[in-house]
Design an enzyme around this catalytic site. Structure first.
Site, PDB file in Angstrom:
ATOM      1  N   TYR A 178       0.858  -1.187   0.000  1.00 58.91           N
ATOM      2  CA  TYR A 178       0.000   0.000   0.000  1.00 58.91           C
ATOM      3  C   TYR A 178       0.889   1.230   0.000  1.00 58.91           C
ATOM      4  O   TYR A 178       1.722   1.395   0.898  1.00 58.91           O
ATOM      5  CB  TYR A 178      -0.876  -0.044   1.247  1.00 58.91           C
ATOM      6  CG  TYR A 178      -1.815   1.113   1.468  1.00 58.91           C
ATOM      7  CD1 TYR A 178      -3.036   1.177   0.810  1.00 58.91           C
ATOM      8  CD2 TYR A 178      -1.504   2.126   2.372  1.00 58.91           C
ATOM      9  CE1 TYR A 178      -3.928   2.221   1.044  1.00 58.91           C
ATOM     10  CE2 TYR A 178      -2.377   3.173   2.614  1.00 58.91           C
ATOM     11  CZ  TYR A 178      -3.592   3.213   1.951  1.00 58.91           C
ATOM     12  OH  TYR A 178      -4.468   4.242   2.191  1.00 58.91           O
ATOM     13  N   ARG A 226      -7.301  -0.072   9.926  1.00 62.79           N
ATOM     14  CA  ARG A 226      -7.222   0.289  11.343  1.00 62.79           C
ATOM     15  C   ARG A 226      -7.764  -0.826  12.239  1.00 62.79           C
ATOM     16  O   ARG A 226      -7.212  -1.107  13.305  1.00 62.79           O
ATOM     17  CB  ARG A 226      -7.963   1.604  11.568  1.00 62.79           C
ATOM     18  CG  ARG A 226      -7.200   2.780  10.993  1.00 62.79           C
ATOM     19  CD  ARG A 226      -8.021   4.035  10.795  1.00 62.79           C
ATOM     20  NE  ARG A 226      -7.176   5.034  10.125  1.00 62.79           N
ATOM     21  CZ  ARG A 226      -7.642   6.086   9.460  1.00 62.79           C
ATOM     22  NH1 ARG A 226      -8.948   6.292   9.368  1.00 62.79           N
ATOM     23  NH2 ARG A 226      -6.795   6.940   8.891  1.00 62.79           N
ATOM     24  N   GLN A 268       0.520  -9.065  45.902  1.00 56.54           N
ATOM     25  CA  GLN A 268      -0.772  -8.464  45.584  1.00 56.54           C
ATOM     26  C   GLN A 268      -0.631  -7.330  44.562  1.00 56.54           C
ATOM     27  O   GLN A 268      -1.491  -7.150  43.699  1.00 56.54           O
ATOM     28  CB  GLN A 268      -1.443  -7.931  46.852  1.00 56.54           C
ATOM     29  CG  GLN A 268      -2.891  -7.502  46.611  1.00 56.54           C
ATOM     30  CD  GLN A 268      -3.574  -7.048  47.874  1.00 56.54           C
ATOM     31  OE1 GLN A 268      -3.144  -6.077  48.497  1.00 56.54           O
ATOM     32  NE2 GLN A 268      -4.639  -7.737  48.254  1.00 56.54           N
ATOM     33  N   GLU A 279      -1.189   3.515   9.748  1.00 52.02           N
ATOM     34  CA  GLU A 279      -2.618   3.472   9.385  1.00 52.02           C
ATOM     35  C   GLU A 279      -3.354   4.704   9.924  1.00 52.02           C
ATOM     36  O   GLU A 279      -4.527   4.656  10.273  1.00 52.02           O
ATOM     37  CB  GLU A 279      -3.300   2.189   9.902  1.00 52.02           C
ATOM     38  CG  GLU A 279      -2.570   0.892   9.593  1.00 52.02           C
ATOM     39  CD  GLU A 279      -2.583   0.541   8.114  1.00 52.02           C
ATOM     40  OE1 GLU A 279      -2.348   1.449   7.294  1.00 52.02           O
ATOM     41  OE2 GLU A 279      -2.816  -0.636   7.785  1.00 52.02           O
ATOM     42  N   ASN A 313      -2.214   7.896  16.028  1.00 56.61           N
ATOM     43  CA  ASN A 313      -3.276   7.990  17.029  1.00 56.61           C
ATOM     44  C   ASN A 313      -3.682   9.427  17.310  1.00 56.61           C
ATOM     45  O   ASN A 313      -4.789   9.677  17.795  1.00 56.61           O
ATOM     46  CB  ASN A 313      -2.859   7.261  18.303  1.00 56.61           C
ATOM     47  CG  ASN A 313      -2.985   5.746  18.147  1.00 56.61           C
ATOM     48  OD1 ASN A 313      -3.283   5.249  17.057  1.00 56.61           O
ATOM     49  ND2 ASN A 313      -2.766   5.014  19.218  1.00 56.61           N
ATOM     50  N   GLU A 314      -2.815  10.377  16.981  1.00 57.96           N
ATOM     51  CA  GLU A 314      -3.216  11.776  17.059  1.00 57.96           C
ATOM     52  C   GLU A 314      -4.283  12.083  16.001  1.00 57.96           C
ATOM     53  O   GLU A 314      -5.261  12.792  16.270  1.00 57.96           O
ATOM     54  CB  GLU A 314      -2.001  12.685  16.872  1.00 57.96           C
ATOM     55  CG  GLU A 314      -1.032  12.683  18.053  1.00 57.96           C
ATOM     56  CD  GLU A 314      -0.229  11.392  18.173  1.00 57.96           C
ATOM     57  OE1 GLU A 314       0.206  11.063  19.290  1.00 57.96           O
ATOM     58  OE2 GLU A 314      -0.036  10.704  17.145  1.00 57.96           O
TER      59      GLU A 314
END
Length: 426
Positions: free
Chosen positions: A169, A288, A324, A409, A412-413
């Site tokens: 692509y 995406r 824990q 792709e 994220n911004e």
């Protein structure tokens, strides 16, 4: 070619039953019930998933580290070289994974976006990098299947679905990443050819792929001046840059793709002139979901590795699993994994149904899942202590291979921009 759902399922089940199980099968058999990836799936989807998990365990996981950095033993002076696992991907294509959501009349499996997400998540537990390339290949084949002419579909898709040929692509350029509509690779029409000049950057499969789905400028500035053409390897004027040295994703080569007076037949244009940007974005909606699914696979494998390590590693006279604090950390990792999976699957369903909110939901799934899953992988490495930083331990490769999912792709911004734009338009 496989025809019909029942025949397709039968073929996949034959793949499920073949051969011994590999070491990564613990990812599937040892799964904790609360993060079981088969939850909510129908019986057919569970069978697809089993096939993909089995293939990942037998054919991918045992070679994941080798593909990441194959050491040449002929001379210690020769540096390591990553390996592009062509033969393994062709085996995957025999199970229908070369054209998962491509129509069956051209060799595809004809499955849904949700089915595809389930399959890529499972495969990514075996090798996230290789699966990510396969997902890009699938996206390219779908673009040709969806927007190409009947002649193009029947000429190009069958060898791509069989992975006899591989696809890349080509959208990003050195000067246009997030601002993809500003691309400058030109395609000037001369009679029955376009003459391409320009270059593409960060192309997965560059130099190895046979088919390049290229966005280029046939008209004026902006998205409406962009068209989509297929450039086949060996075309005069097509060349490639050096193989990039990457942090992860090393089982797939990344190179610049260069066009210098590269003559491409007009018959290789996909869709109409000026439709290229639309085609590219339609492809990326599915891309995406695909890359988010690969992040799910990496995170799922990392949770299982962390859980197993906590059980066997002792400090201060007792297993780490008795701490824990680490129990709480593991619980949070599991919760974030399941939330990410549900978000991705909801977006995949919306895309399949062509809902109005599909673009925003795909962006949301990509943003949330890739951020959360990288954090899960990174926390799993931290739980391994110093051992997690050694290449003898698989967890570090899941960290390296999943990090780039937050960038490609559409970064994220950019996903945040798409989501907020959808909200503010209401």
């Amino acid at each position: 070619m496989l025809r019909g759902g029942r025949q397709r399922v039968a073929a996949l089940l034959r793949g499920l039953r073949r051969g011994p199980r590999g070491p990564a099968d613990s990812v599937r058999r040892g799964v904790v019930s609360c993060i079981d990836p088969s939850m909510g799936l129908n019986e057919e989807q569970k069978e697809f998933q089993k096939v993909a998990f089995n293939f990942a365990a037998r054919e991918m996981a045992p070679h994941m580290a080798e593909w990441d950095q194959k050491v040449r033993v002929s001379s210690c002076a020769v540096p390591p070289a990553e390996l592009f696992p062509v033969d393994t991907m062709r085996k995957a294509a025999q199970l229908g994974f070369g054209g998962v959501y491509v129509r069956t009349d051209v060799g595809g499996a004809g499955l849904s976006r949700l089915d595809t997400s389930v399959i890529f998540e499972a495969l990514a537990t075996g090798c996230t990098s290789t699966t990510a390339y396969m997902s890009i290949h699938n996206m390219c084949v779908w673009m040709i299947d969806r927007f190409g002419s009947e002649e193009q579909r029947h000429r190009l898709c069958p060898p791509l679905c069989a992975m006899e040929k591989f696809a890349s692509y080509c959208l990003t350029e050195p000067g246009s990443g997030s601002d993809a509509a500003s691309l400058v690779t030109s395609a000037m029409r001369q009679h029955d050819h376009y003459i391409l000049n320009g270059s593409k950057a960060f192309i997965s499969g560059g130099g190895e792929a046979d088919v390049y789905v290229v966005m280029c400028r046939t008209g004026g500035p902006g998205p409406r001046g962009i068209s989509c053409v297929v450039v086949e390897k060996g075309t005069p004027g097509l060349s490639f840059g050096k193989k990039e040295k990457k942090v992860g994703w090393n089982s797939q080569p990344t190179r610049a793709v260069i066009f210098e007076d590269c003559a491409v037949p007009v018959a290789n244009r996909i869709g109409d002139e000026g439709q290229g940007f639309l085609i590219a974005m339609k492809g990326l909606n599915g891309g995406r979901i695909n890359v988010a699914s690969c992040s799910l696979g990496a995170a799922h494998a990392s949770v299982v590795l962390a859980r197993d390590h906590l059980k066997v590693r002792k400090q201060f006279g007792e297993p780490l699993a008795n701490s824990q604090y680490l129990q709480f950390q593991l619980a949070e990792m599991a919760a974030r994994l399941v939330a990410s999976r549900l978000t991705v699957r909801a977006a995949a369903t919306a895309l399949q149904e062509e809902r109005e909110d599909a673009v925003a939901l795909c962006a949301m799934a990509k943003l949330f899942a890739t951020d959360e899953c990288f954090a899960i992988c990174n926390q799993a490495l931290q739980m391994h202590g110093g051992y997690g930083y050694l290449k003898d331990y698989a967890v570090q490769q899941y960290v390296r291979d999943s990090r780039v999912h937050q960038i490609l792709e559409g970064s994220n911004e950019v996903m945040r921009m798409l989501i907020s734009r959808s909200l503010l338009q209401e």
